[in-house]
Enzyme design. Structure first.
Site, PDB file in Angstrom:
ATOM      1  N   HIS A   1       0.911  -1.278   0.110  1.00 33.91           N
ATOM      2  CA  HIS A   1       0.049  -0.099  -0.024  1.00 33.91           C
ATOM      3  C   HIS A   1       0.919   1.276   0.133  1.00 33.91           C
ATOM      4  O   HIS A   1       2.032   1.282   0.567  1.00 33.91           O
ATOM      5  CB  HIS A   1      -1.036  -0.180   1.036  1.00 33.91           C
ATOM      6  CG  HIS A   1      -2.081   0.975   1.052  1.00 33.91           C
ATOM      7  ND1 HIS A   1      -1.845   2.412   1.628  1.00 33.91           N
ATOM      8  CD2 HIS A   1      -3.131   0.850   0.750  1.00 33.91           C
ATOM      9  CE1 HIS A   1      -2.854   3.023   1.321  1.00 33.91           C
ATOM     10  NE2 HIS A   1      -3.822   2.268   0.677  1.00 33.91           N
TER      11      HIS A   1
ATOM     12  N   GLU B   1      -3.268   3.388  -7.600  1.00 34.33           N
ATOM     13  CA  GLU B   1      -3.867   4.304  -6.676  1.00 34.33           C
ATOM     14  C   GLU B   1      -2.776   5.507  -6.615  1.00 34.33           C
ATOM     15  O   GLU B   1      -1.791   5.437  -6.084  1.00 34.33           O
ATOM     16  CB  GLU B   1      -3.941   3.888  -4.939  1.00 34.33           C
ATOM     17  CG  GLU B   1      -4.963   2.929  -4.886  1.00 34.33           C
ATOM     18  CD  GLU B   1      -5.081   2.882  -3.426  1.00 34.33           C
ATOM     19  OE1 GLU B   1      -6.409   2.671  -3.006  1.00 34.33           O
ATOM     20  OE2 GLU B   1      -4.355   3.083  -2.526  1.00 34.33           O
TER      21      GLU B   1
HETATM   22  O1  G3P Z   1      -6.299   1.591   0.363  1.00 33.32           O
HETATM   23  C1  G3P Z   1      -7.444   2.797   0.003  1.00 33.32           C
HETATM   24  C2  G3P Z   1      -6.823   4.109  -0.286  1.00 33.32           C
HETATM   25  O2  G3P Z   1      -5.741   4.286  -0.027  1.00 33.32           O
HETATM   26  C3  G3P Z   1      -7.835   4.964  -0.729  1.00 33.32           C
HETATM   27  O3  G3P Z   1      -8.084   5.912   0.174  1.00 33.32           O
HETATM   28  O4  G3P Z   1      -9.458   7.599   1.467  1.00 33.32           O
HETATM   29  O5  G3P Z   1      -8.910   7.778  -0.986  1.00 33.32           O
HETATM   30  O6  G3P Z   1     -10.665   5.935  -0.345  1.00 33.32           O
HETATM   31  P1  G3P Z   1      -9.259   6.836   0.241  1.00 33.32           P
END
Ligand code: G3P
Length: 214
Positions: free
Chosen positions: A85, A133
């Site tokens: 992560h 992400e």
């Molecule tokens: O692991 C999920 C993440 O990093 C995204 O976070 O709060 O933007 O949904 P969020």
């Protein structure tokens, strides 16, 4: 669509969120899982919700103080684990080791990556899925699937270019059903999200909204 809710270390009630995950999962075609802190895995798994670890280390049984062993999270009831992560980065060799550690005990794996180039590298290690992400969108409420569609399409292309069957999820800022639909339309097979549920006043309603248009 797979909706994986990462509780990070947010001060939510992990059992209450897990019960909502279990119930909403039963009411929809979408698959929903929840990734609590390691210390909450057992209590969350006991709810019957699909339970994921947030991390495992590239280690085996032995002298590894402070590390997280894949066998232990599986014993606690986890069926899968996040790896690498953005908030718990690993070196490439350690991502490889963590994927292998997870596969020893049949944990499903989602390796996170910042961008399509990293997705390609992560996919080549043979996890079950990769999750793209962009770090700058995490926790902002600005959905990657709408704010940066190219990165999702790029991740789908990067994973497809590897000669291994690897699913692609996307995450960062996902909090509504429209965000999930956009992700699906871009070729993503799921979403990884946190604050949209873990910080919601009513996590159950937030989950229902996420799956409503599916
Ligand atoms: O692991 C999920 C993440 O990093 C995204 O976070 O709060 O933007 O949904 P969020």
């Amino acid at each position: 669509m797979f909706i994986l809710v990462n509780l990070k270390t947010y001060p939510c009630d992990p059992v209450a969120v897990a019960e909502a995950v279990r119930d909403v999962d039963e009411s929809t075609d979408a698959r929903i899982g929840v990734a609590p802190q390691a210390t909450h895995l057992e209590r969350v798994a006991e709810t019957g919700a699909e339970t994921w670890a947030q991390h495992v280390d590239p280690i085996e049984y032995g002298s590894n103080t402070g590390h997280t062993l894949a066998e232990s999270v599986a014993d606690a009831g986890a069926v899968g684990t996040l790896i690498n992560h953005s908030e718990h980065r690993l070196k490439l060799a350690d991502i490889d080791g963590a994927v292998r550690a997870a596969s020893r005990t049949d944990l499903e794996t989602v390796v996170c990556a910042n961008n399509p180039a990293q997705v390609g590298a992560a996919a080549a290690l043979g996890p079950d899925a990769v999750a793209v992400e962009p770090p700058e969108l995490i926790g902002t409420g600005t959905p990657v699937s709408q704010a940066d569609p190219e990165v999702v399409e790029g991740a789908v292309g990067a994973a497809a270019s590897v000669d291994i069957d690897v699913s692609v999820l996307c995450g960062a800022g996902i909090s509504t059903g429209d965000d999930v639909v956009s992700a699906r339309d871009l070729g993503s097979e799921g979403v990884l999200l946190a604050s949209g549920v873990a910080k919601a006043d009513d996590p159950r309603t937030a989950l229902e909204d996420l799956v409503d248009p599916l």
